[in-house]
Scaffold this motif. Structure first.
Motif, PDB file in Angstrom:
ATOM      1  N   ALA A 194      -7.184 -11.804  38.811  1.00  0.00           N
ATOM      2  CA  ALA A 194      -7.507 -12.267  40.166  1.00  0.00           C
ATOM      3  C   ALA A 194      -8.115 -13.656  40.171  1.00  0.00           C
ATOM      4  O   ALA A 194      -8.020 -14.375  41.176  1.00  0.00           O
ATOM      5  N   LEU A 195      -8.749 -14.045  39.073  1.00  0.00           N
ATOM      6  CA  LEU A 195      -9.376 -15.376  39.007  1.00  0.00           C
ATOM      7  C   LEU A 195      -8.616 -16.308  38.071  1.00  0.00           C
ATOM      8  O   LEU A 195      -9.152 -17.330  37.638  1.00  0.00           O
ATOM      9  N   ALA A 196      -7.374 -15.973  37.766  1.00  0.00           N
ATOM     10  CA  ALA A 196      -6.579 -16.812  36.864  1.00  0.00           C
ATOM     11  C   ALA A 196      -6.237 -18.155  37.507  1.00  0.00           C
ATOM     12  O   ALA A 196      -6.017 -19.145  36.800  1.00  0.00           O
ATOM     13  N   CYS A 197      -6.169 -18.194  38.834  1.00  0.00           N
ATOM     14  CA  CYS A 197      -5.932 -19.436  39.566  1.00  0.00           C
ATOM     15  C   CYS A 197      -7.052 -19.610  40.578  1.00  0.00           C
ATOM     16  O   CYS A 197      -7.321 -18.699  41.368  1.00  0.00           O
ATOM     17  N   THR A 198      -7.672 -20.756  40.572  1.00  0.00           N
ATOM     18  CA  THR A 198      -8.792 -20.999  41.483  1.00  0.00           C
ATOM     19  C   THR A 198      -8.536 -22.153  42.442  1.00  0.00           C
ATOM     20  O   THR A 198      -9.451 -22.598  43.135  1.00  0.00           O
ATOM     21  N   ALA A 199      -7.291 -22.652  42.467  1.00  0.00           N
ATOM     22  CA  ALA A 199      -6.924 -23.740  43.371  1.00  0.00           C
ATOM     23  C   ALA A 199      -5.860 -23.257  44.346  1.00  0.00           C
ATOM     24  O   ALA A 199      -5.164 -22.272  44.098  1.00  0.00           O
ATOM     25  N   LEU A 200      -5.723 -23.955  45.450  1.00  0.00           N
ATOM     26  CA  LEU A 200      -4.734 -23.631  46.467  1.00  0.00           C
ATOM     27  C   LEU A 200      -3.690 -24.735  46.518  1.00  0.00           C
ATOM     28  O   LEU A 200      -3.966 -25.884  46.148  1.00  0.00           O
ATOM     29  N   PRO A 201      -2.432 -24.465  46.945  1.00  0.00           N
ATOM     30  CA  PRO A 201      -1.977 -23.182  47.498  1.00  0.00           C
ATOM     31  C   PRO A 201      -1.447 -22.189  46.459  1.00  0.00           C
ATOM     32  O   PRO A 201      -1.438 -21.006  46.689  1.00  0.00           O
ATOM     33  N   ILE A 202      -1.010 -22.687  45.285  1.00  0.00           N
ATOM     34  CA  ILE A 202      -0.426 -21.774  44.288  1.00  0.00           C
ATOM     35  C   ILE A 202      -1.347 -21.619  43.094  1.00  0.00           C
ATOM     36  O   ILE A 202      -1.862 -20.552  42.818  1.00  0.00           O
ATOM     37  N   CYS A 203      -1.578 -22.721  42.361  1.00  0.00           N
ATOM     38  CA  CYS A 203      -2.438 -22.667  41.182  1.00  0.00           C
ATOM     39  C   CYS A 203      -2.749 -24.102  40.769  1.00  0.00           C
ATOM     40  O   CYS A 203      -2.121 -25.052  41.260  1.00  0.00           O
ATOM     41  N   GLU A 204      -3.710 -24.273  39.883  1.00  0.00           N
ATOM     42  CA  GLU A 204      -4.093 -25.611  39.469  1.00  0.00           C
ATOM     43  C   GLU A 204      -3.168 -26.129  38.366  1.00  0.00           C
ATOM     44  O   GLU A 204      -2.552 -25.347  37.654  1.00  0.00           O
ATOM     45  N   GLY A 205      -3.108 -27.455  38.263  1.00  0.00           N
ATOM     46  CA  GLY A 205      -2.363 -28.083  37.176  1.00  0.00           C
ATOM     47  C   GLY A 205      -0.868 -27.854  37.245  1.00  0.00           C
ATOM     48  O   GLY A 205      -0.312 -27.493  38.285  1.00  0.00           O
ATOM     49  N   ASN A 206      -0.221 -28.041  36.133  1.00  0.00           N
ATOM     50  CA  ASN A 206       1.225 -27.829  36.021  1.00  0.00           C
ATOM     51  C   ASN A 206       1.499 -26.366  35.678  1.00  0.00           C
ATOM     52  O   ASN A 206       2.009 -26.036  34.613  1.00  0.00           O
ATOM     53  N   TRP A 207       1.153 -25.509  36.603  1.00  0.00           N
ATOM     54  CA  TRP A 207       1.250 -24.070  36.350  1.00  0.00           C
ATOM     55  C   TRP A 207       2.664 -23.627  36.022  1.00  0.00           C
ATOM     56  O   TRP A 207       2.873 -22.714  35.225  1.00  0.00           O
ATOM     57  N   TYR A 208       3.652 -24.283  36.651  1.00  0.00           N
ATOM     58  CA  TYR A 208       5.048 -23.882  36.458  1.00  0.00           C
ATOM     59  C   TYR A 208       5.522 -24.126  35.022  1.00  0.00           C
ATOM     60  O   TYR A 208       6.534 -23.567  34.601  1.00  0.00           O
ATOM     61  N   GLN A 209       4.809 -24.961  34.269  1.00  0.00           N
ATOM     62  CA  GLN A 209       5.182 -25.220  32.879  1.00  0.00           C
ATOM     63  C   GLN A 209       4.586 -24.190  31.920  1.00  0.00           C
ATOM     64  O   GLN A 209       4.927 -24.181  30.737  1.00  0.00           O
ATOM     65  N   ASN A 210       3.693 -23.363  32.416  1.00  0.00           N
ATOM     66  CA  ASN A 210       3.004 -22.396  31.555  1.00  0.00           C
ATOM     67  C   ASN A 210       3.331 -20.941  31.889  1.00  0.00           C
ATOM     68  O   ASN A 210       2.615 -20.035  31.459  1.00  0.00           O
ATOM     69  N   LEU A 211       4.364 -20.717  32.661  1.00  0.00           N
ATOM     70  CA  LEU A 211       4.718 -19.353  33.053  1.00  0.00           C
ATOM     71  C   LEU A 211       5.131 -18.530  31.830  1.00  0.00           C
ATOM     72  O   LEU A 211       5.833 -19.015  30.938  1.00  0.00           O
ATOM     73  N   ASP A 212       4.682 -17.288  31.816  1.00  0.00           N
ATOM     74  CA  ASP A 212       5.001 -16.360  30.712  1.00  0.00           C
ATOM     75  C   ASP A 212       5.418 -15.027  31.340  1.00  0.00           C
ATOM     76  O   ASP A 212       4.656 -14.059  31.347  1.00  0.00           O
ATOM     77  N   ILE A 213       6.636 -14.999  31.854  1.00  0.00           N
ATOM     78  CA  ILE A 213       7.097 -13.853  32.639  1.00  0.00           C
ATOM     79  C   ILE A 213       7.228 -12.601  31.782  1.00  0.00           C
ATOM     80  O   ILE A 213       6.877 -11.496  32.219  1.00  0.00           O
ATOM     81  N   ILE A 214       7.716 -12.748  30.561  1.00  0.00           N
ATOM     82  CA  ILE A 214       7.958 -11.566  29.713  1.00  0.00           C
ATOM     83  C   ILE A 214       6.663 -10.807  29.447  1.00  0.00           C
ATOM     84  O   ILE A 214       6.569  -9.593  29.657  1.00  0.00           O
ATOM     85  N   ASN A 215       5.638 -11.517  28.988  1.00  0.00           N
ATOM     86  CA  ASN A 215       4.373 -10.851  28.691  1.00  0.00           C
ATOM     87  C   ASN A 215       3.628 -10.439  29.953  1.00  0.00           C
ATOM     88  O   ASN A 215       2.905  -9.441  29.955  1.00  0.00           O
ATOM     89  N   ALA A 216       3.810 -11.206  31.021  1.00  0.00           N
ATOM     90  CA  ALA A 216       3.086 -10.919  32.260  1.00  0.00           C
ATOM     91  C   ALA A 216       3.482  -9.583  32.858  1.00  0.00           C
ATOM     92  O   ALA A 216       2.631  -8.859  33.401  1.00  0.00           O
ATOM     93  N   PHE A 217       4.749  -9.237  32.753  1.00  0.00           N
ATOM     94  CA  PHE A 217       5.228  -8.043  33.440  1.00  0.00           C
ATOM     95  C   PHE A 217       5.740  -6.965  32.480  1.00  0.00           C
ATOM     96  O   PHE A 217       6.482  -6.077  32.870  1.00  0.00           O
ATOM     97  N   SER A 218       5.306  -7.049  31.253  1.00  0.00           N
ATOM     98  CA  SER A 218       5.635  -5.993  30.298  1.00  0.00           C
ATOM     99  C   SER A 218       4.687  -4.816  30.503  1.00  0.00           C
ATOM    100  O   SER A 218       3.460  -4.987  30.465  1.00  0.00           O
ATOM    101  N   PRO A 219       5.221  -3.608  30.722  1.00  0.00           N
ATOM    102  CA  PRO A 219       4.327  -2.455  30.927  1.00  0.00           C
ATOM    103  C   PRO A 219       3.592  -2.042  29.660  1.00  0.00           C
ATOM    104  O   PRO A 219       2.561  -1.379  29.724  1.00  0.00           O
ATOM    105  N   TRP A 220       4.114  -2.428  28.500  1.00  0.00           N
ATOM    106  CA  TRP A 220       3.478  -2.067  27.233  1.00  0.00           C
ATOM    107  C   TRP A 220       2.785  -3.294  26.655  1.00  0.00           C
ATOM    108  O   TRP A 220       3.406  -4.322  26.406  1.00  0.00           O
TER     109      TRP A 220
END
Length: 327
Positions: A194-220
């Motif tokens: 919930a506190l991973a992003c503290t800026a508006l409207p989406i996130c701080e910095g170049n957030w789109y360059q640091n996306l980690d979809i596989i680990n973020a949504f892995s149930p295990w």
């Protein structure tokens, strides 16, 4: 006793369970009691000297935190009362000839499964997939209790409203969009993102360059002694948070559009009033979400955000029922 008043009471109790569960989770009290269904082997939180000594002997690696333990046990007491209410409703429905039967049976089964999820939340040390499933179970139960209430109490909707009927499919789509947003919110909370992003409207910095979809949504997420405070690295948590924010924008636009179209096309005053309620709830939920970011997740606002999600869900369940079954 009539079923409808009891269902009203059960709706309130279910909302209380959802709120208390959110408050417990946000207070980091999910493991306030290391065992289930009791607390340190007792039916209440150990407070007396001999109780604390026994708890220390049983769990030598832990220290009793009474405030967190009480939060967890109060949540269990309220949830247990809800279970009794649901069983009472089932009994009344089964013995009443014209009352629904399948729906109260389904709710009763879900309540039992929800109790199992509550146990696994503790025994699996806050594993995110279990925590999120427990959250979704509460939202599912409150939705089904509302449906049962609507089926047992006549709903006055003006018939022959062809313009409103055209919105039924779009309304169902909006409900699906909201459910996905609730899932994303639950996943955000379960992974302490919930506190991973503290800026508006989406996130701080170049957030789109640091996306980690596989680990973020892995149930295990591997083997861990405890999942308390999260085990994911920052990029994965940030990805979860960003997904929740982006889908929140989509959800707000969809629900506001539904409310606007209902106001313009529905002849039923009930549907128009429901549209206004939906629009107000969307506005409040946006405000609460922004406040969580601006004020860094204050406990009261974060818990109210959970309540807002539950009320939005109830509002859309009612609108869908009215459009599909009555309008």
């Amino acid at each position: 006793m009539q079923i409808s008043p009891l269902l009203k009471l059960t709706l309130v109790f279910t909302l209380c369970v959802i709120l208390m569960g959110a408050y417990t989770r946000l207070s980091d009290a999910g493991l306030g009691c290391p065992d289930w269904p009791g607390c340190y082997g007792m039916i209440k939180v150990p407070t007396q000297a001999h109780e604390l000594t026994q708890a220390q002997l049983t769990f030598p690696e832990l220290t009793v935190e009474s405030d967190k333990a009480w939060l967890e046990m109060i949540h269990r007491y309220i949830a247990g009362t809800l279970g009794l209410l649901v069983m009472w409703i089932l009994f009344l429905c089964l013995k009443t000839s014209n009352a629904p039967k399948n729906l109260p049976l389904l709710i009763s089964g879900l309540v039992l499964f929800q109790a199992a999820l509550g146990m696994w939340t503790v025994t699996m040390k806050l594993m995110p997939i279990v925590v999120m499933s427990h959250l979704l179970g509460g939202f599912t139960i409150i939705s089904l209790v509302l449906l049962l209430y609507l089926r047992t109490k006549p709903l006055t909707i003006i018939g022959g409203d062809p313009q409103a009927k055209k919105l039924a499919t779009f309304s169902l789509l909006c409900l699906s969009v909201l459910v996905l947003q609730i899932i994303l919110g639950g996943w955000t909370s379960a992974n302490y993102a919930a506190l991973a992003c503290t800026a508006l409207p989406i996130c701080e910095g170049n957030w789109y360059q640091n996306l980690d979809i596989i680990n973020a949504f892995s149930p295990w997420q591997g083997e861990h002694s405890s999942f308390e405070f999260g085990v994911l690295e920052y990029p994965a948590r940030m990805t979860i948070h960003v997904a929740h924010r982006i889908w929140a924008i989509v959800t707000a636009i969809m629900l506001a559009t539904l409310a606007y179209r209902l106001m313009k096309s529905a002849r039923s005053s009930t549907l128009r009033q429901s549209a206004w309620i939906l629009l107000i709830l969307v506005g409040l939920q946006i405000g609460l979400g922004l406040s969580n970011v601006i004020f860094h997740l204050p406990l009261g606002i974060a818990a109210a955000h959970n309540a807002g999600a539950a009320l939005l869900l109830l509002s859309l369940v009612f609108i869908n029922y009215a459009l599909w079954r009555k309008a």
